[in-house]
Design a protein around this motif. Structure first.
Motif, mmCIF file in Angstrom:
data_model
loop_
_atom_site.group_PDB
_atom_site.id
_atom_site.type_symbol
_atom_site.label_atom_id
_atom_site.label_comp_id
_atom_site.label_asym_id
_atom_site.label_seq_id
_atom_site.Cartn_x
_atom_site.Cartn_y
_atom_site.Cartn_z
ATOM 1 N N GLU A 21 0.846 -1.193 0.000
ATOM 2 C CA GLU A 21 0.000 0.000 0.000
ATOM 3 C C GLU A 21 0.883 1.245 0.000
ATOM 4 O O GLU A 21 1.875 1.302 0.733
ATOM 5 C CB GLU A 21 -0.857 -0.043 1.272
ATOM 6 C CG GLU A 21 -1.987 0.920 1.355
ATOM 7 C CD GLU A 21 -2.838 0.673 2.596
ATOM 8 O OE1 GLU A 21 -4.066 0.664 2.453
ATOM 9 O OE2 GLU A 21 -2.291 0.496 3.701
ATOM 10 N N THR A 22 0.523 2.250 -0.782
ATOM 11 C CA THR A 22 1.242 3.519 -0.735
ATOM 12 C C THR A 22 0.751 4.306 0.471
ATOM 13 O O THR A 22 -0.358 4.064 0.977
ATOM 14 C CB THR A 22 1.004 4.354 -2.005
ATOM 15 O OG1 THR A 22 -0.360 4.786 -2.026
ATOM 16 C CG2 THR A 22 1.354 3.573 -3.271
ATOM 17 N N ILE B 267 -6.211 7.255 2.815
ATOM 18 C CA ILE B 267 -7.589 7.188 2.296
ATOM 19 C C ILE B 267 -8.352 6.065 2.995
ATOM 20 O O ILE B 267 -9.479 6.249 3.454
ATOM 21 C CB ILE B 267 -7.587 6.984 0.760
ATOM 22 C CG1 ILE B 267 -7.077 8.250 0.064
ATOM 23 C CG2 ILE B 267 -8.974 6.594 0.255
ATOM 24 C CD1 ILE B 267 -6.746 8.049 -1.404
ATOM 25 N N ARG B 268 -7.734 4.887 3.100
ATOM 26 C CA ARG B 268 -8.376 3.737 3.748
ATOM 27 C C ARG B 268 -8.627 3.987 5.233
ATOM 28 O O ARG B 268 -9.726 3.766 5.741
ATOM 29 C CB ARG B 268 -7.498 2.484 3.575
ATOM 30 C CG ARG B 268 -8.033 1.254 4.307
ATOM 31 C CD ARG B 268 -7.099 0.062 4.215
ATOM 32 N NE ARG B 268 -5.703 0.336 4.570
ATOM 33 C CZ ARG B 268 -5.256 0.467 5.831
ATOM 34 N NH1 ARG B 268 -6.086 0.360 6.849
ATOM 35 N NH2 ARG B 268 -3.979 0.707 6.056
ATOM 36 N N THR C 41 -9.303 13.020 -0.224
ATOM 37 C CA THR C 41 -8.192 13.072 -1.164
ATOM 38 C C THR C 41 -7.010 13.666 -0.416
ATOM 39 O O THR C 41 -7.135 14.762 0.144
ATOM 40 C CB THR C 41 -8.527 13.977 -2.364
ATOM 41 O OG1 THR C 41 -9.627 13.420 -3.058
ATOM 42 C CG2 THR C 41 -7.343 14.113 -3.296
ATOM 43 N N ALA D 274 -0.425 7.288 0.471
ATOM 44 C CA ALA D 274 -1.677 7.955 0.071
ATOM 45 C C ALA D 274 -2.858 6.982 0.139
ATOM 46 O O ALA D 274 -3.939 7.340 0.614
ATOM 47 C CB ALA D 274 -1.541 8.546 -1.328
ATOM 48 N N GLU D 275 -2.660 5.757 -0.344
ATOM 49 C CA GLU D 275 -3.727 4.753 -0.260
ATOM 50 C C GLU D 275 -4.067 4.440 1.199
ATOM 51 O O GLU D 275 -5.236 4.277 1.554
ATOM 52 C CB GLU D 275 -3.307 3.471 -0.977
ATOM 53 C CG GLU D 275 -3.215 3.614 -2.478
ATOM 54 C CD GLU D 275 -2.511 2.441 -3.152
ATOM 55 O OE1 GLU D 275 -2.717 2.293 -4.380
ATOM 56 O OE2 GLU D 275 -1.762 1.688 -2.490
ATOM 57 N N ALA D 276 -3.043 4.378 2.053
ATOM 58 C CA ALA D 276 -3.262 4.069 3.459
ATOM 59 C C ALA D 276 -4.074 5.151 4.154
ATOM 60 O O ALA D 276 -4.986 4.851 4.930
ATOM 61 C CB ALA D 276 -1.928 3.871 4.177
#
Length: 150
Positions: free
Chosen positions: A55-56, A62-63, A74, A58-60
């Motif tokens: 996971e990046t 968001i999650r 965002t 940024a993805e983390a």
């Protein structure tokens, strides 16, 4: 399926673990900061959590924000990266961590309703001069430097 962190804890027990993580700075229209009251009784914190393998950051973020607040965000800007002795924390069960936190200024794109995890007792926006103490020592100047979150 066991989480990565659960598997690591099974191997090392409560010993100190360096943990890559993320946290979100989210403000309302008045510039107040969103904080999460932990269900475990640990007090207030930013919406935050560990980065999972693959996971990046940024993805983390968001999650984690979706799970802990029900908000779709965002990540707009990195406000800083924090770590070191000041970011060591011992959980009530004795687990020791030292966080390396990428702090994101986030913009809310949708209110998805309620949070989905059991870590959150409540959510509340705070003005800078009314903030409760946080578990980790993020500088207030950084927490209130980005207010274009909504």
């Amino acid at each position: 399926m066991k989480s990565y962190l659960t598997e690591l804890r099974g191997l090392i027990g409560n010993r100190l673990l360096l943990l890559p993580s993320v946290a979100a700075v989210i403000h309302d229209h008045a510039g107040n900061l969103l904080l999460q009251e932990k269900a475990s009784g640990e007090g207030w914190s930013l919406p935050a959590g560990a980065i999972e393998p693959g996971e990046t950051p940024a993805e983390a973020v968001i999650r984690e924000v979706m799970e802990e607040t029900g908000l779709a965000v965002t990540p707009a800007v990195i406000l800083g990266v924090f770590g070191g002795r000041e970011f060591r924390y011992t959980y009530p069960n004795g687990d020791q961590v030292e966080y390396v936190v990428t702090l994101f200024g986030c913009r809310v794109v949708e209110d998805g309703g309620a949070w989905t995890d059991d870590e959150t007792r409540s959510l509340r926006y705070f003005a800078r001069d009314q903030m409760p103490p946080l578990a980790l020592p993020y500088p207030a100047s950084v927490l209130f430097s980005y207010t274009k979150s909504r």
